[in-house]
Design an enzyme around this catalytic site. Sequence first.
Site, PDB file in Angstrom:
ATOM      1  N   ASP A  86      -9.221  69.236  -0.072  1.00 26.59           N
ATOM      2  CA  ASP A  86      -8.156  69.206   0.936  1.00 26.59           C
ATOM      3  C   ASP A  86      -6.764  69.299   0.320  1.00 26.59           C
ATOM      4  OD1 ASP A  86      -9.912  69.049   3.051  1.00 26.59           O
ATOM      5  OD2 ASP A  86      -9.853  66.858   3.163  1.00 26.59           O
ATOM      6  N   LYS A 113     -12.030  77.009   6.037  1.00 26.05           N
ATOM      7  CA  LYS A 113     -11.444  75.788   6.602  1.00 26.05           C
ATOM      8  C   LYS A 113     -10.765  76.138   7.931  1.00 26.05           C
ATOM      9  CE  LYS A 113     -12.525  72.826   3.358  1.00 26.05           C
ATOM     10  NZ  LYS A 113     -13.322  71.603   3.651  1.00 26.05           N
ATOM     11  N   ARG A 117      -7.615  79.232   3.666  1.00 22.27           N
ATOM     12  CA  ARG A 117      -6.512  78.567   2.962  1.00 22.27           C
ATOM     13  C   ARG A 117      -6.120  79.258   1.661  1.00 22.27           C
ATOM     14  NH1 ARG A 117      -8.157  72.266   4.348  1.00 22.27           N
ATOM     15  NH2 ARG A 117      -7.342  72.324   6.476  1.00 22.27           N
ATOM     16  N   ARG A 160      -2.971  71.299   7.080  1.00 28.20           N
ATOM     17  CA  ARG A 160      -2.745  71.134   5.640  1.00 28.20           C
ATOM     18  C   ARG A 160      -1.823  72.219   5.083  1.00 28.20           C
ATOM     19  NH1 ARG A 160      -4.910  66.602   4.657  1.00 28.20           N
ATOM     20  NH2 ARG A 160      -6.917  66.027   5.559  1.00 28.20           N
TER      21      ARG A 160
END
Length: 203
Positions: A86, A113, A117, A160
């Site tokens: 993460d 994700k 990402r 994120r």
Amino acid sequence: PGDFSSAAYALAAVAGRPGQRVAIQNIGLNPRRTAFLDVLKRMGAGVRIEPNDREEGTEPIGRVVVEGASLRGTEVGGAEIPKLIDELPLIAALAAVAEGKTVIRDARELRVKESDRISTTVTNLQALGVEVIEMEDGMEIVGPAALDQSATVRSFADHRIAMSMAVLALYAKRPIVISNIACVNTSYPEFWNDLRRLGAHVE
């Protein structure tokens, strides 16, 4: 216990600032979740972990102190990837202000994700003028980037990505605009207020 992945953003906000320090209380310290601290150490930041003598549920908790430094590039891959999956976009953000090359590999899981990402992080870093190469399972980043132009980056509806870009914006010389930030409420509704507590200017 406090979620380690959420705490990581405040730690990163200070990690590249020589002379600055942040302490966070009651963080979950499950060793399967905290490899980000090892990466900060390799990059040159000062890291101190002070475990408590108690647990909440089955999780060890404690206090983490990070002291800022001039960061240097590092390599991230292999067995530590599951322990910081993460935090990889956040590591990429720090790599942009670190001296030298940072390589992130063995992280193909990032492509499935909330966003891809790898692709979204690379797209945003390029928008900020960072030298970055996208790989199938990661990326290579060469820093430090100047970060001296105003720019707009996208969250890609991924909390994120939004928070990692916000941390990188703290190191920029000009304001950075992050679009579509409602996704941050998914995991960290107080994120923007906590950035202000760290001294950030947030509109």
